[in-house]
Scaffold this active site. Structure first.
Site, short mmCIF file in Angstrom:
data_model
loop_
_atom_site.label_atom_id
_atom_site.label_comp_id
_atom_site.label_asym_id
_atom_site.label_seq_id
_atom_site.Cartn_x
_atom_site.Cartn_y
_atom_site.Cartn_z
N ARG A 1 0.92 -1.00 -0.03
CA ARG A 1 -0.15 -0.20 0.06
C ARG A 1 0.72 1.25 0.04
NH1 ARG A 1 -2.59 0.04 4.90
NH2 ARG A 1 -3.87 1.78 4.27
N ARG B 1 -0.88 5.00 14.24
CA ARG B 1 0.26 4.61 15.21
C ARG B 1 0.00 4.78 16.60
NH1 ARG B 1 3.23 3.89 11.40
NH2 ARG B 1 4.17 5.17 9.93
N LYS C 1 3.96 -7.15 11.85
CA LYS C 1 3.13 -7.50 10.70
C LYS C 1 3.41 -8.86 10.07
CE LYS C 1 2.03 -5.36 6.66
NZ LYS C 1 1.46 -3.94 5.74
C1 BTN Z 1 0.69 -3.70 2.35
O1 BTN Z 1 1.30 -2.81 2.08
O2 BTN Z 1 0.59 -4.22 3.72
C2 BTN Z 1 0.18 -4.51 1.19
C3 BTN Z 1 1.07 -5.65 0.73
C4 BTN Z 1 0.18 -6.40 -0.30
C5 BTN Z 1 1.27 -7.54 -0.98
C6 BTN Z 1 0.36 -8.38 -1.92
S1 BTN Z 1 1.64 -9.83 -2.40
C7 BTN Z 1 0.25 -10.31 -3.52
C8 BTN Z 1 -0.21 -8.94 -4.24
N1 BTN Z 1 0.63 -8.78 -5.44
C9 BTN Z 1 1.09 -7.60 -5.00
O3 BTN Z 1 1.91 -6.96 -5.72
N2 BTN Z 1 0.93 -7.21 -3.61
C10 BTN Z 1 0.00 -7.73 -3.10
#
Ligand code: BTN
Length: 328
Positions: free
Chosen positions: A125, A324, A190
Site C-alpha cells: 500500500r 500509530r 506485521k
Molecule cells: C501492504 O502494504 O500491507 C500490502 C501488501 C500486499 C502484498 C501482496 S503480495 C500479493 C499481491 N501482489 C502484490 O504486488 N501485492 C499484493
C-alpha cells in the site's frame, strides 16, 4: 532470467538434497557454467543455496513448492474455481489486471486466483514495495466482480483481513490481530498485508483485485529491506505446509467474499472488533499532512475507522490513513 531450466533446477533443489552441477547440466542439456548462472538467478530471487566441491548445490532448508492439486486438497470447502501457480512474475495483482484487460475473466465466475513463488515487483500500500523472496511466503491475488459497482465494496479490504486472521487462527496460530484498515499482526508485528485494487469506474460493475502477502518463512537476507517490525508463520513453531495454509486461506476468503457480496460490511463489524489490536487505545492518525489523535473505537458499518476526538466519535476513510500507537 527464469526459464524452464531454472524451473527444473528449482524442483530438484526443493528436496533439500545435494544436486550435482554436472547432473543438472546433463539432465537439462546445458553446460555446468550455464547451471551456475541459473543458480545465481535463484539466489537473486531470495533462495539460500550453497555449494560444496564434489557434491554440488544444496538449499539450506528443503522447500515445499506450491502445487495446485495440494492447494485444492487443503481447502475446507471444495471450490471449482481456477487456481494458477506461477514461479516468478512481477506481481500477482498485475497478473490479474492483465487477465482483466485481455477480457480473459469476462465469462469466469468471481474467484480466479493466482499464486506466485516469487514477485519481482511486489507492491504494498501507499506505493511501497512488498518484499517477495522465492518460496518464502505466500503471494496471491483473487479476482472478484461486483455487479453493483464500487459502492458495494466499502469495507471489502477489512473482510480480507478477517478471512486471513480467521483461517490462520483455525490452523492453530495464536495471538493474531488486525490493525485498521487491513494489516494482520502476530504479537504486535506485521504478518500479512493486503492490497485491494479496482478496475472499472462509476456505478457500473467493477472488477476488484484482492492481493495478499503472508509471511511464511522470511530468509534473513531480505529482512533488512522491510521497513517495519515483521513476523512470519515459521516463528510460531507449528511447521505448517505452505500448500495447506494457501488452501485454507483461499477457501475461507472465498466464503467470506460470498457473504460480503450478500450482506455488505455491516455483517462483519463484530468479527472485526474481536480481532482489533487497537480498540480502546490512544492512537494517532496520519492523513497526508494532518495528524489526528484520539481513542480508537473500532470500525463503522462501512469499514471506516471510528475515533473519539474531543468526546465526539468520527469516522475516517481513505488510502492515506496510517495508524500509530502513541508511546504513552
Ligand atoms: C501492504 O502494504 O500491507 C500490502 C501488501 C500486499 C502484498 C501482496 S503480495 C500479493 C499481491 N501482489 C502484490 O504486488 N501485492 C499484493
Amino acid at each position: 532470467m527464469f526459464n524452464q531450466v531454472t524451473q527444473n533446477i528449482l524442483r530438484e533443489l526443493a528436496s533439500g538434497e545435494f544436486c550435482s552441477g554436472e547432473q543438472l547440466g546433463e539432465a537439462n542439456g546445458v553446460s555446468r557454467a550455464a547451471i551456475g548462472k541459473h543458480i545465481q538467478a535463484l539466489v537473486q530471487l531470495g533462495l539460500d543455496i550453497y555449494s560444496v566441491t564434489g557434491k554440488g548445490y544444496r538449499l539450506s532448508l528443503p522447500l515445499e513448492l506450491l502445487d495446485v492439486a495440494a492447494i485444492k486438497a487443503a481447502q475446507d470447502v471444495a471450490l471449482p474455481l481456477p487456481i494458477v501457480v506461477e514461479s516468478v512474475i512481477d506481481s500477482t495483482n498485475n497478473w490479474i489486471k492483465q487477465q482483466i484487460s485481455r477480457g480473459a475473466l469476462n465469462h469466469s465466475p468471481s474467484g480466479t486466483t493466482v499464486f506466485s513463488e516469487a514477485q519481482t515487483a511486489g507492491r504494498g500500500r501507499r506505493g511501497k514495495q512488498w518484499v517477495s523472496p522465492l518460496g518464502a511466503s505466500l503471494y496471491l491475488s483473487t479476482h472478484w466482480r461486483f455487479e453493483q459497482g464500487i459502492s458495494a465494496t466499502s469495507g471489502l479490504s477489512l473482510v480480507v483481513g478477517i478471512a486471513i486472521v480467521e483461517a490462520l487462527t483455525k490452523l492453530g496460530i495464536p495471538n493474531l490481530g488486525l490493525k485498521w484498515p487491513n494489516d494482520v499482526y502476530y504479537q504486535g508485528r506485521k504478518l500479512a498485508g493486503i492490497l485491494v485494487e479496482l478496475e472499472g469506474q462509476g456505478s457500473d460493475s467493477c472488477d476488484i483485485i484482492i492481493g495478499a502477502g503472508i509471511n511464511v518463512h522470511l530468509p534473513e537476507n531480505v529482512t533488512q529491506d522491510i521497513d517495519q517490525p515483521y513476523a512470519d508463520i515459521n516463528e510460531v513453531g507449528l511447521s505448517l505446509s505452505r500448500n495447506h495454509i494457501a488452501g485454507r486461506i483461499l477457501s475461507h476468503l472465498i466464503k467470506l467474499l460470498n457473504e460480503f457480496e450478500v450482506s455488505g460490511f455491516s455483517a462483519f463489524v463484530e468479527r472485526w472488533h474481536q480481532h482489533d489490536c487497537f480498540i480502546g487505545q490512544h492512537v494517532q492518525l496520519q492523513m497526508g499532512q494532518r495528524q489526528i489523535t484520539g481513542v480508537a473505537k473500532g470500525v463503522d458499518t462501512q469499514g471506516g475507522l471510528l475515533l473519539e476526538v474531543d468526546q465526539q466519535v468520527q469516522s475516517f476513510f481513505g488510502g492515506e490513513i496510517s495508524l500509530r500507537k502513541l508511546s504513552s
